[in-house]
Design an enzyme around this catalytic site. Structure first.
Site, PDB file in Angstrom:
ATOM      1  N   ASP A   5      36.264  60.785  77.279  1.00  0.00           N
ATOM      2  CA  ASP A   5      35.886  62.158  77.194  1.00  0.00           C
ATOM      3  C   ASP A   5      36.257  62.870  75.774  1.00  0.00           C
ATOM      4  OD1 ASP A   5      34.611  65.081  77.935  1.00  0.00           O
ATOM      5  OD2 ASP A   5      36.528  64.920  79.755  1.00  0.00           O
ATOM      6  N   ASP A  48      29.200  69.385  82.767  1.00  0.00           N
ATOM      7  CA  ASP A  48      29.828  69.596  84.169  1.00  0.00           C
ATOM      8  C   ASP A  48      29.392  70.204  85.190  1.00  0.00           C
ATOM      9  OD1 ASP A  48      31.953  68.213  82.953  1.00  0.00           O
ATOM     10  OD2 ASP A  48      33.600  70.153  82.170  1.00  0.00           O
TER      11      ASP A  48
HETATM   12  C1  GLA Z   1      36.427  67.200  81.137  1.00  0.00           C
HETATM   13  C2  GLA Z   1      34.661  66.452  81.557  1.00  0.00           C
HETATM   14  C3  GLA Z   1      35.146  66.365  83.013  1.00  0.00           C
HETATM   15  C4  GLA Z   1      36.630  65.796  83.865  1.00  0.00           C
HETATM   16  C5  GLA Z   1      38.155  67.134  82.887  1.00  0.00           C
HETATM   17  C6  GLA Z   1      38.902  66.639  82.544  1.00  0.00           C
HETATM   18  O1  GLA Z   1      36.061  68.718  81.028  1.00  0.00           O
HETATM   19  O2  GLA Z   1      34.017  66.928  81.747  1.00  0.00           O
HETATM   20  O3  GLA Z   1      33.922  65.592  83.505  1.00  0.00           O
HETATM   21  O4  GLA Z   1      36.863  64.689  83.053  1.00  0.00           O
HETATM   22  O5  GLA Z   1      36.997  66.964  81.537  1.00  0.00           O
HETATM   23  O6  GLA Z   1      39.694  67.447  82.329  1.00  0.00           O
END
Ligand code: GLA
Length: 732
Positions: free
Chosen positions: A478, A548
């Site tokens: 990430d 997301d």
């Molecule tokens: C980001 C990612 C999510 C998740 C969060 C965790 O927003 O896009 O899918 O993994 O971080 O903190």
């Protein structure tokens, strides 16, 4: 031979799948662009040179010619490399500062080589394979030089291009701009297509008319960004999804970039771009070189859809790691939306246990397993297990998941640090920032300075240690904020504006060292959803979390836009709970699955509450997905309905041999007395007979493609239908 040179006309011809690209060395040793488009013969193309202009304009340096005679100015030549200060007022591809302070360049032809195999670019992701032409250009006065690389492919309608800038002088040369390519298109009758967005709204499609002056697409974020993707297309006026000339440009780069299309007064369009020259200056010592990121140019006469299929072939065949690109993808259950930071080993186990036997094969433990990570204020940088939450370490949960017959995956955010972490307490100067100035917080975290080797070494060792000490087969990488205070402690002041590019080089070094040390781990990229969805990342990680936003309605837009450049198999798409956590919308489970199954699919919801019926639904959906996974990995995409322009979305995926296909279509709003909708069918073999399971009929390809299908959507909003096509003798 894909690349050839005609000595008498000094013309180079580059032939790829369905395309020819041609330029020649003119009487001033300038590399002059001639043609880019559909495959043509190797004729003498110099007759198409544009003899433009009676305006007062600078002639080629040293030639005291009558400007009324037109053509003898750099400003008039179709270009493969525009440079500044010697009569060309179009967007320069390169601008330097010579030791005396002047900014002149004159990069002219010196020699060429044809390489049967493309050399890899050290430290930067790039396309693999392909016959490659290298043109050596030199500025005879300053010793500044440039190599232009061109690669063509028999199996994809693209050309890969880049430039290497070299200082062959005794002095220091400063680069104020160092783009990767320049090219002239023959007119201005184009629309510029780009992909814009923001968090949870990534890669929406924009289409604007080309105009005189510069249309510019860029990022200043030290990442490719959700704001604008490193992609631009020039679609001839009237070009549609199915037909018309479309030129796509996609940059294999993950940091600040720029792509420009300039409508020039002579009626042509100059296209150029690469590393963003905003906040950029690169110091080239004597003997040093700067490699620029590679740009991939796709051409199709079959409209925007044809362009996309060129990119998809190119990226699957030559960019994405061949170790993974065509392999079955981990079909995950991810705990993030089920638990966020609040989980116990028992909770995680019950989420995994609930999907045992459904065909879901990988459990992914998302954020919160390390350091003192109880929420997003702390822990980033400390890649050791949080034993307050997982008192028996990772082993207990990994053994449990493996015992269920599933693989185990883990979340990391390697480039980041929280102020509240052991790493930050020990090395506050490793966070990007300017001494004595406050940091900008973003999600309560700072970024690590990847331009420094000791910082990268720490990250590589910490991540590799976790991966090597545990049986981990999948990683979600990430990246949840962008750089501010671009500055690297310890680097000389006059090299500080190298930061954004050096960050990319640091990131690529990190990816290389972690991916190569763990060949059995499958990597997925992520950036607050899809904020770093670019070909550079795809080179290392075969798929990227697309957004997301997992709401099926929003996803039809996001996946539609993303597919302009990126193959379906590169888009990670999860089925999540309703009301959706981002939009609060309620859509049917079947719709969520049908849309999420148009990519590398998975599930992300609290399965621990699953009833037997829920389990049976997921089991059936996963079996259906397995039945179409080969198409997702290898098929040709035809976008049949555009959700930005209508109440419908449609993706049809057809196998390369056209024996199989799946059409998934979606209707946003239902109603009473719904219109009679005929769904388009595309990409089949007109002569083949297809059995369509859902219609219970065998129909000729030409009939299906010309007549279409009248779908039976269930009543209500947000409904999908799916049709499977199998060549008659394959029908089951
Ligand atoms: C980001 C990612 C999510 C998740 C969060 C965790 O927003 O896009 O899918 O993994 O971080 O903190």
């Amino acid at each position: 031979m894909a690349i050839s040179y005609n000595e008498s006309t000094k013309t180079f011809y580059l032939d790829g799948k369905g395309i020819t690209y041609a330029f020649y060395i003119n009487e001033f040793d300038y590399v002059e662009h001639l043609y880019y488009g559909k495959t043509i013969g190797h004729d003498d193309l110099r007759y198409i040179r544009g003899l433009w202009g009676r305006s007062v304009i600078a002639a080629v340096p040293g030639y005291d010619v009558d400007v009324d005679s037109g053509v003898q100015s750099y400003n008039h030549f179709g270009s493969e490399l525009t440079f500044y200060g010697t009569g060309d007022y179009r967007e320069p591809m390169v601008e330097i500062v010579n030791p005396a302070g002047d900014r002149l360049t004159q990069l002219l032809y010196d020699s060429y080589e044809i390489l049967p195999e493309k050399p890899a670019i050290k430290g930067i992701p790039s396309m693999r394979d392909g016959e490659t032409l290298v043109l050596h250009l030199k500025d005879k006065v300053s010793g500044f030089a440039c190599d232009l690389y061109y690669t063509v492919y028999e199996d994809a309608g693209v050309i890969a291009r880049r430039a290497v800038f070299k200082n062959e002088s005794e002095n220091v040369i400063l680069l104020n701009r160092a783009y990767s390519f320049a090219m002239t298109l023959p007119h201005m009758g184009y629309d510029v297509i780009s992909l814009y967005g923001c968090w949870a709204k990534e890669r929406r499609v924009d289409r604007i008319p080309m105009h005189h002056g510069v249309v510019s697409i860029d990022s200043k974020r030290t990442s490719s960004s959700a704001t604008l993707n490193p992609f631009m297309a020039l679609a001839e006026k009237g070009a549609t999804e199915e037909q018309g000339n479309v030129y796509g440009i996609s940059l294999i780069y993950s940091s600040s970039f720029v792509l420009k299309a300039e409508g020039v007064c002579d009626g042509r369009t100059l296209v150029t771009g690469g590393i963003n020259d905003f906040d950029f200056r690169w110091k080239l010592e004597s003997g040093e070189e700067l490699e620029t990121p590679e740009v991939v140019m796709a051409y199709s006469s079959e409209g925007i859809g044809g362009m996309s299929r060129c990119f998809h072939d190119a990226y699957r065949n030559h960019l994405i790691n061949p170790r993974y690109v065509r392999k079955h993808r981990p079909l995950v259950i991810n705990n993030w939306e089920a638990t966020y930071f609040d989980f116990t080993p028992e909770k995680l186990k019950s989420i995994a246990k609930a999907v045992q036997g459904t065909g879901i094969d990988t459990f992914v433990l998302d954020d919160g397993w390390f350091g003192k990570r109880i929420n997003d204020h702390s822990g980033l940088g400390d890649w050791v297990v949080n034993t307050d939450k997982l008192n028996n370490g990772l082993k207990e949960i990994i053994d449990y998941v493996n015992g269920l017959g599933m693989k185990f995956g883990l979340w990391f955010e390697p480039e980041m640090v929280n102020e509240d972490s052991d790493l930050y307490r020990e090395h506050p100067d490793w966070a990007i920032g300017v001494p004595d100035r406050p940091h900008c917080y973003s999600r309560y975290q700072f970024m690590l300075d990847l331009t420094r080797k000791e910082v990268r070494d720490y990250i590589v060792n910490a991540v590799n240690k976790v991966l090597q000490e545990n049986h981990i087969e999948y990683v979600k990488w990430d990246y949840n904020r962008n750089v501010t205070e671009s500055y690297s402690i310890g680097r000389e002041p006059e090299r500080q504006a190298e930061f954004a590019h050096r960050y990319a080089l640091g990131l690529y070094d990190l990816c290389e060292r972690i991916v190569e040390a763990n060949p059995n781990v499958f990597f997925e990229g992520c950036a607050s959803g899809g904020a770093r969805f670019d070909p550079g990342i795809l080179y290392y990680f075969p798929q990227i979390w697309t957004s997301d936003d997992t709401d099926a309605e929003e996803r039809t837009h996001i996946q539609y836009g993303t597919s302009l450049v990126y193959p379906l198999s590169s888009m990670s798409c999860h089925v999540s709970v309703v009301p959706n956590h981002q939009t609060y919308r309620i859509t049917p489970m079947a719709t969520r699955a049908d849309i999420a199954h148009l990519g590398a699919t998975g599930y992300e919801l609290d399965t621990s509450h699953f009833s037997d019926e829920d389990r049976a639904v997921v089991h059936k959906q996963v079996a259906e997905y397995h039945g179409m996974e080969d198409l997702i990995l290898n098929g040709d995409l035809y976008r049949t309905e555009n959700p930005m322009e209508s109440n419908y979305f449609g993706f049809m995926v057809v196998s390369k041999d056209k024996t199989e296909a799946v059409l998934t279509a979606y209707r946003r709003m239902g109603g009473v007395n719904n219109e009679v909708k005929i769904l388009k069918v595309a990409g089949l073999d007109a002569e083949k007979m297809y059995h369509v399971d859902e219609l219970g009929l065998t129909i000729k390809g030409s009939t299906l493609m010309n007549v279409g299908i009248v779908p039976k959507f269930a009543d209500g909003d947000f409904m999908t239908v799916k049709y499977r096509f199998r060549e008659k003798n394959l029908a089951v």
